[in-house]
Design an enzyme around this catalytic site. Structure first.
Site, PDB file in Angstrom:
ATOM      1  N   GLY A  96       0.824  -1.212   0.000  1.00 47.75           N
ATOM      2  CA  GLY A  96       0.000   0.000   0.000  1.00 47.75           C
ATOM      3  C   GLY A  96       0.853   1.256   0.000  1.00 47.75           C
ATOM      4  O   GLY A  96       1.890   1.302   0.643  1.00 47.75           O
TER       5      GLY A  96
ATOM      6  N   ARG B 143      13.743   9.906  -1.592  1.00 44.33           N
ATOM      7  CA  ARG B 143      14.681  11.018  -1.771  1.00 44.33           C
ATOM      8  C   ARG B 143      15.873  10.886  -0.822  1.00 44.33           C
ATOM      9  O   ARG B 143      17.035  11.046  -1.224  1.00 44.33           O
ATOM     10  CB  ARG B 143      13.942  12.332  -1.520  1.00 44.33           C
ATOM     11  CG  ARG B 143      14.804  13.576  -1.483  1.00 44.33           C
ATOM     12  CD  ARG B 143      13.894  14.772  -1.210  1.00 44.33           C
ATOM     13  NE  ARG B 143      14.623  16.015  -1.057  1.00 44.33           N
ATOM     14  CZ  ARG B 143      15.144  16.434   0.088  1.00 44.33           C
ATOM     15  NH1 ARG B 143      15.052  15.684   1.175  1.00 44.33           N
ATOM     16  NH2 ARG B 143      15.764  17.604   0.140  1.00 44.33           N
ATOM     17  N   ALA B 144      15.569  10.555   0.445  1.00 39.41           N
ATOM     18  CA  ALA B 144      16.647  10.429   1.433  1.00 39.41           C
ATOM     19  C   ALA B 144      17.597   9.299   1.046  1.00 39.41           C
ATOM     20  O   ALA B 144      18.827   9.448   1.151  1.00 39.41           O
ATOM     21  CB  ALA B 144      16.054  10.175   2.818  1.00 39.41           C
ATOM     22  N   VAL B 145      17.041   8.181   0.600  1.00 37.62           N
ATOM     23  CA  VAL B 145      17.882   7.041   0.218  1.00 37.62           C
ATOM     24  C   VAL B 145      18.768   7.431  -0.973  1.00 37.62           C
ATOM     25  O   VAL B 145      19.988   7.198  -0.968  1.00 37.62           O
ATOM     26  CB  VAL B 145      17.012   5.803  -0.141  1.00 37.62           C
ATOM     27  CG1 VAL B 145      17.856   4.697  -0.757  1.00 37.62           C
ATOM     28  CG2 VAL B 145      16.274   5.298   1.097  1.00 37.62           C
TER      29      VAL B 145
ATOM     30  N   ARG C 148       1.493  -4.888  -5.668  1.00 38.92           N
ATOM     31  CA  ARG C 148       1.549  -6.162  -4.949  1.00 38.92           C
ATOM     32  C   ARG C 148       2.008  -7.162  -6.007  1.00 38.92           C
ATOM     33  O   ARG C 148       1.523  -7.138  -7.138  1.00 38.92           O
ATOM     34  CB  ARG C 148       0.172  -6.510  -4.381  1.00 38.92           C
ATOM     35  CG  ARG C 148      -0.275  -5.430  -3.393  1.00 38.92           C
ATOM     36  CD  ARG C 148      -1.265  -5.914  -2.371  1.00 38.92           C
ATOM     37  NE  ARG C 148      -1.181  -5.093  -1.172  1.00 38.92           N
ATOM     38  CZ  ARG C 148      -1.829  -3.935  -0.993  1.00 38.92           C
ATOM     39  NH1 ARG C 148      -2.622  -3.466  -1.918  1.00 38.92           N
ATOM     40  NH2 ARG C 148      -1.684  -3.262   0.122  1.00 38.92           N
TER      41      ARG C 148
ATOM     42  N   ASP D 217       4.454  -4.891   6.472  1.00 35.11           N
ATOM     43  CA  ASP D 217       5.134  -6.126   6.889  1.00 35.11           C
ATOM     44  C   ASP D 217       5.085  -7.234   5.840  1.00 35.11           C
ATOM     45  O   ASP D 217       5.924  -8.133   5.859  1.00 35.11           O
ATOM     46  CB  ASP D 217       4.732  -6.578   8.297  1.00 35.11           C
ATOM     47  CG  ASP D 217       3.258  -6.754   8.461  1.00 35.11           C
ATOM     48  OD1 ASP D 217       2.559  -6.688   7.443  1.00 35.11           O
ATOM     49  OD2 ASP D 217       2.825  -6.956   9.606  1.00 35.11           O
TER      50      ASP D 217
ATOM     51  N   THR E 258       3.475   2.844   5.818  1.00 38.82           N
ATOM     52  CA  THR E 258       2.058   2.456   5.774  1.00 38.82           C
ATOM     53  C   THR E 258       1.266   3.417   6.640  1.00 38.82           C
ATOM     54  O   THR E 258       1.720   3.799   7.725  1.00 38.82           O
ATOM     55  CB  THR E 258       1.832   0.992   6.250  1.00 38.82           C
ATOM     56  OG1 THR E 258       0.499   0.870   6.762  1.00 38.82           O
ATOM     57  CG2 THR E 258       2.778   0.594   7.376  1.00 38.82           C
TER      58      THR E 258
ATOM     59  N   ASP F 186      -1.421   2.995   8.290  1.00 40.21           N
ATOM     60  CA  ASP F 186      -2.163   2.412   9.424  1.00 40.21           C
ATOM     61  C   ASP F 186      -1.396   2.367  10.747  1.00 40.21           C
ATOM     62  O   ASP F 186      -1.988   2.070  11.771  1.00 40.21           O
ATOM     63  CB  ASP F 186      -2.559   0.967   9.103  1.00 40.21           C
ATOM     64  CG  ASP F 186      -3.645   0.892   8.042  1.00 40.21           C
ATOM     65  OD1 ASP F 186      -4.144   1.952   7.640  1.00 40.21           O
ATOM     66  OD2 ASP F 186      -3.980  -0.230   7.625  1.00 40.21           O
TER      67      ASP F 186
ATOM     68  N   ASP G  51       0.587   0.009  11.527  1.00 37.28           N
ATOM     69  CA  ASP G  51       0.330  -1.381  11.943  1.00 37.28           C
ATOM     70  C   ASP G  51       1.570  -2.265  11.835  1.00 37.28           C
ATOM     71  O   ASP G  51       1.473  -3.453  11.567  1.00 37.28           O
ATOM     72  CB  ASP G  51      -0.811  -1.972  11.095  1.00 37.28           C
ATOM     73  CG  ASP G  51      -0.481  -2.005   9.616  1.00 37.28           C
ATOM     74  OD1 ASP G  51       0.538  -1.409   9.205  1.00 37.28           O
ATOM     75  OD2 ASP G  51      -1.226  -2.642   8.863  1.00 37.28           O
TER      76      ASP G  51
ATOM     77  N   ARG H 160      -7.250  -1.771   9.530  1.00 38.87           N
ATOM     78  CA  ARG H 160      -7.927  -3.078   9.523  1.00 38.87           C
ATOM     79  C   ARG H 160      -7.661  -3.845  10.813  1.00 38.87           C
ATOM     80  O   ARG H 160      -8.540  -4.420  11.389  1.00 38.87           O
ATOM     81  CB  ARG H 160      -7.456  -3.888   8.318  1.00 38.87           C
ATOM     82  CG  ARG H 160      -8.624  -4.370   7.487  1.00 38.87           C
ATOM     83  CD  ARG H 160      -8.199  -4.986   6.194  1.00 38.87           C
ATOM     84  NE  ARG H 160      -7.991  -3.981   5.182  1.00 38.87           N
ATOM     85  CZ  ARG H 160      -7.165  -4.119   4.143  1.00 38.87           C
ATOM     86  NH1 ARG H 160      -6.439  -5.218   4.013  1.00 38.87           N
ATOM     87  NH2 ARG H 160      -7.063  -3.176   3.251  1.00 38.87           N
TER      88      ARG H 160
ATOM     89  N   HIS I 120     -25.151  16.968  19.084  1.00 43.97           N
ATOM     90  CA  HIS I 120     -24.610  16.261  17.918  1.00 43.97           C
ATOM     91  C   HIS I 120     -23.439  15.396  18.363  1.00 43.97           C
ATOM     92  O   HIS I 120     -22.783  15.692  19.369  1.00 43.97           O
ATOM     93  CB  HIS I 120     -24.214  17.236  16.803  1.00 43.97           C
ATOM     94  CG  HIS I 120     -23.059  18.098  17.155  1.00 43.97           C
ATOM     95  ND1 HIS I 120     -23.194  19.252  17.892  1.00 43.97           N
ATOM     96  CD2 HIS I 120     -21.734  17.966  16.893  1.00 43.97           C
ATOM     97  CE1 HIS I 120     -22.006  19.783  18.057  1.00 43.97           C
ATOM     98  NE2 HIS I 120     -21.094  19.033  17.469  1.00 43.97           N
TER      99      HIS I 120
HETATM  100  P1  ADP Z   1       2.387  -4.446   2.699  1.00 49.32           P
HETATM  101  O1  ADP Z   1       3.849  -4.424   2.451  1.00 49.32           O
HETATM  102  O2  ADP Z   1       1.779  -3.067   2.595  1.00 49.32           O
HETATM  103  O3  ADP Z   1       2.027  -5.215   3.959  1.00 49.32           O
HETATM  104  P2  ADP Z   1       1.494  -6.700   1.038  1.00 49.32           P
HETATM  105  O4  ADP Z   1       1.172  -7.580   2.199  1.00 49.32           O
HETATM  106  O5  ADP Z   1       0.531  -6.645  -0.086  1.00 49.32           O
HETATM  107  O6  ADP Z   1       1.695  -5.172   1.456  1.00 49.32           O
HETATM  108  O7  ADP Z   1       2.916  -7.155   0.498  1.00 49.32           O
HETATM  109  C1  ADP Z   1       3.528  -6.517  -0.601  1.00 49.32           C
HETATM  110  C2  ADP Z   1       4.296  -7.521  -1.420  1.00 49.32           C
HETATM  111  O8  ADP Z   1       5.302  -8.144  -0.615  1.00 49.32           O
HETATM  112  C3  ADP Z   1       3.456  -8.698  -1.931  1.00 49.32           C
HETATM  113  O9  ADP Z   1       2.783  -8.390  -3.103  1.00 49.32           O
HETATM  114  C4  ADP Z   1       4.521  -9.753  -2.158  1.00 49.32           C
HETATM  115  O10 ADP Z   1       5.182  -9.564  -3.374  1.00 49.32           O
HETATM  116  C5  ADP Z   1       5.481  -9.493  -1.024  1.00 49.32           C
HETATM  117  N1  ADP Z   1       5.147 -10.410   0.088  1.00 49.32           N
HETATM  118  C6  ADP Z   1       4.111 -10.342   0.946  1.00 49.32           C
HETATM  119  N2  ADP Z   1       4.111 -11.381   1.805  1.00 49.32           N
HETATM  120  C7  ADP Z   1       5.183 -12.122   1.484  1.00 49.32           C
HETATM  121  C8  ADP Z   1       5.743 -13.342   2.004  1.00 49.32           C
HETATM  122  N3  ADP Z   1       5.175 -13.987   3.019  1.00 49.32           N
HETATM  123  N4  ADP Z   1       6.857 -13.822   1.408  1.00 49.32           N
HETATM  124  C9  ADP Z   1       7.435 -13.165   0.378  1.00 49.32           C
HETATM  125  N5  ADP Z   1       6.964 -12.037  -0.157  1.00 49.32           N
HETATM  126  C10 ADP Z   1       5.847 -11.502   0.384  1.00 49.32           C
END
Ligand code: ADP
Length: 322
Positions: free
Chosen positions: A13, A23-25, A74, A105, A127, A129, A131, A173, A218
Site C-alpha cells: 500500500g 529522496r533520502a535514500v 503487490r 510487513d 504504511t 495504518d 500497523d 484493519r 450532535h
Molecule cells: P504491505 O507491504 O503493505 O504489507 P502486502 O502484504 O501486499 O503489502 O505485500 C507486498 C508484497 O510483498 C506482496 O505483493 C509480495 O510480493 C510481497 N510479500 C508479501 N508477503 C510475502 C511473504 N510472506 N513472502 C514473500 N513475499 C511476500
C-alpha cells in the site's frame, strides 16, 4: 566489504512520505559514493528489471508529494520461491548488492526472503495504518490522521447543524491507531477499535445518552475499518437513541495528500539510516522508531514482535469525550 550499488523500491500500500524516504535514500546513497537504482512497481520491477539509475536531481521536487513516484504494486510472482530467485538474479545481473524496501510487513517478509537469496535488504516502515509491530511510528501515519481529522471536522459542521450523529469509518484493519488519535482530536463520543472488544449499548448508546442529558446535541462516533459495518451501526444508533444518524466511510482519501512535516522528517531520518546500514554491509534489517528514536532490528525478530494500542490514550479518550 561495503555495498557499492543499492536499489530502492516501494511495495504494497502507498503512503504519504514514501517520496521523502526515496529522496533520502537516493541522496544519502549518492553522497556517500554509491550508485543508487530506482525500481518501479515494487518487487515486480525487480523481477522484470524495470529500473533506472538515479542522480541527485532524480528526486527533486518530490518531498512534498503524496503517493510514490516509484509506483507501487503487490507482486504475486515475488511471493513464490521462483519469483524471489528471479529478483535476486536480476539484482546480480544489474550489480545491485543491497535493496531498500519501503512498505508494510508483507513487503518485509519479501525483504527477508530476498536477503535469504543473497541480496541484503533493509525495510523502512511505510504504511498509513501504523500497523507495523516493531515500530511505534510508520511513515504516512501522521498525514493520514490529519486528513481524517480534517474530513471529520467537516462532517461535524453538518452534524452540528442538523443535531445528528455522524458515524465515521477511518482506515485501520487490524490497528486502531488512526481511529484512536483521530477520535481524540475530533472529540468523538465513542471510538471503536479492533484491539478492544465493544458493547454497543454500554460503549456507544449509554455514552451518547449521558452526554445528551448534559445538553449535547450532535455526536461523532469514530470506527476503525477493522470493525466496519458503519451503515448498520448508524441504523442501530438511530433506532436506539432516536438521534438521526449518518454513516460515512472516508476510504482512500486518507492515503493521499502532501505529507506532513512529521512524515517528511521521519522518512528522511529512516531513509538515511537504511543507507548507513547497507553501507556497513548489514542486511535483513528493519528501521523502526522506539521511544521517539530511530532504531533497527533483524527482520525476522521484527516480524515476531507484538504491538498493542496505547491503553493510556484509550482511557484518556474515554474520560474526556463526554
Ligand atoms: P504491505 O507491504 O503493505 O504489507 P502486502 O502484504 O501486499 O503489502 O505485500 C507486498 C508484497 O510483498 C506482496 O505483493 C509480495 O510480493 C510481497 N510479500 C508479501 N508477503 C510475502 C511473504 N510472506 N513472502 C514473500 N513475499 C511476500
Amino acid at each position: 566489504m561495503g555495498t557499492k550499488s543499492i536499489a530502492v523500491l516501494t511495495s504494497g500500500g502507498d503512503a504519504p512520505g514514501m517520496n521523502a524516504a526515496i529522496r533520502a535514500v537516493a541522496r544519502a546513497g549518492i553522497s556517500s559514493g554509491m550508485r543508487v537504482i530506482g525500481v518501479r512497481r515494487g518487487y515486480n520491477g525487480l523481477i522484470s528489471g524495470d529500473v533506472f539509475e538515479m542522480n541527485l536531481r532524480s528526486v527533486s521536487d518530490i518531498i512534498h508529494r503524496g503517493g510514490t513516484t516509484l509506483f507501487t504494486a503487490r507482486s504475486p510472482e515475488f511471493n513464490t520461491p521462483a519469483g524471489v530467485q528471479k529478483a535476486a538474479d536480476t539484482c546480480r545481473s544489474l550489480g545491485i548488492d543491497g535493496v531498500v524496501v519501503i512498505g508494510g510487513d508483507g513487503s518485509f517478509r519479501g525483504a527477508r526472503d530476498l536477503t535469504g537469496a543473497g541480496i541484503p535488504c533493509v525495510g523502512l516502515p511505510g504504511t498509513i495504518d501504523n500497523d507495523i509491530q516493531c515500530s511505534e511510528y510508520t511513515i504516512g501515519f501522521d498525514t493520514a490522521m490529519n486528513t481524517a481529522m480534517d474530513m471529520v471536522d467537516k462532517l461535524r459542521d453538518t452534524a452540528q447543524s442538523h443535531d445528528r450523529c455522524s458515524v465515521v469509518e477511518v482506515m485501520g484493519r487490524r490497528c486502531g491507531d488512526i481511529a484512536l488519535q483521530t477520535g481524540i482530536a475530533v472529540g468523538a463520543t465513542a471510538i471503536l477499535v479492533p484491539e478492544v472488544p465493544f458493547d454497543l449499548e454500554k460503549d456507544v448508546i449509554k455514552r451518547m445518552q449521558f452526554t445528551q442529558l448534559t445538553g449535547k446535541k450532535h455526536f461523532i462516533i469514530v470506527v476503525a475499518e477493522g470493525i466496519g459495518g458503519v451503515d448498520d451501526l448508524a441504523r442501530q444508533i438511530q433506532e436506539k437513541t432516536g438521534i438521526e444518524s449518518r454513516a460515512t466511510v472516508l476510504g482512500h482519501v486518507q492515503r493521499g495528500g502532501s505529507p506532513t512535516l512529521r512524515d517528511r522528517v521521519v522518512a528522511s531520518e529512516m531513509g538515511f539510516r537504511a543507507v548507513e546500514l547497507l553501507q556497513a554491509g548489514e542486511g535483513n534489517r528493519v528501521v523502526a522508531m522506539k521511544e521517539g528514536r530511530i532504531v533497527d532490528y533483524d527482520i525476522t525478530e521484527a516480524l515476531n514482535m507484538k504491538k498493542t494500542i496505547s491503553k493510556k490514550l484509550y482511557d484518556i479518550a474515554l474520560k474526556i469525550s463526554i
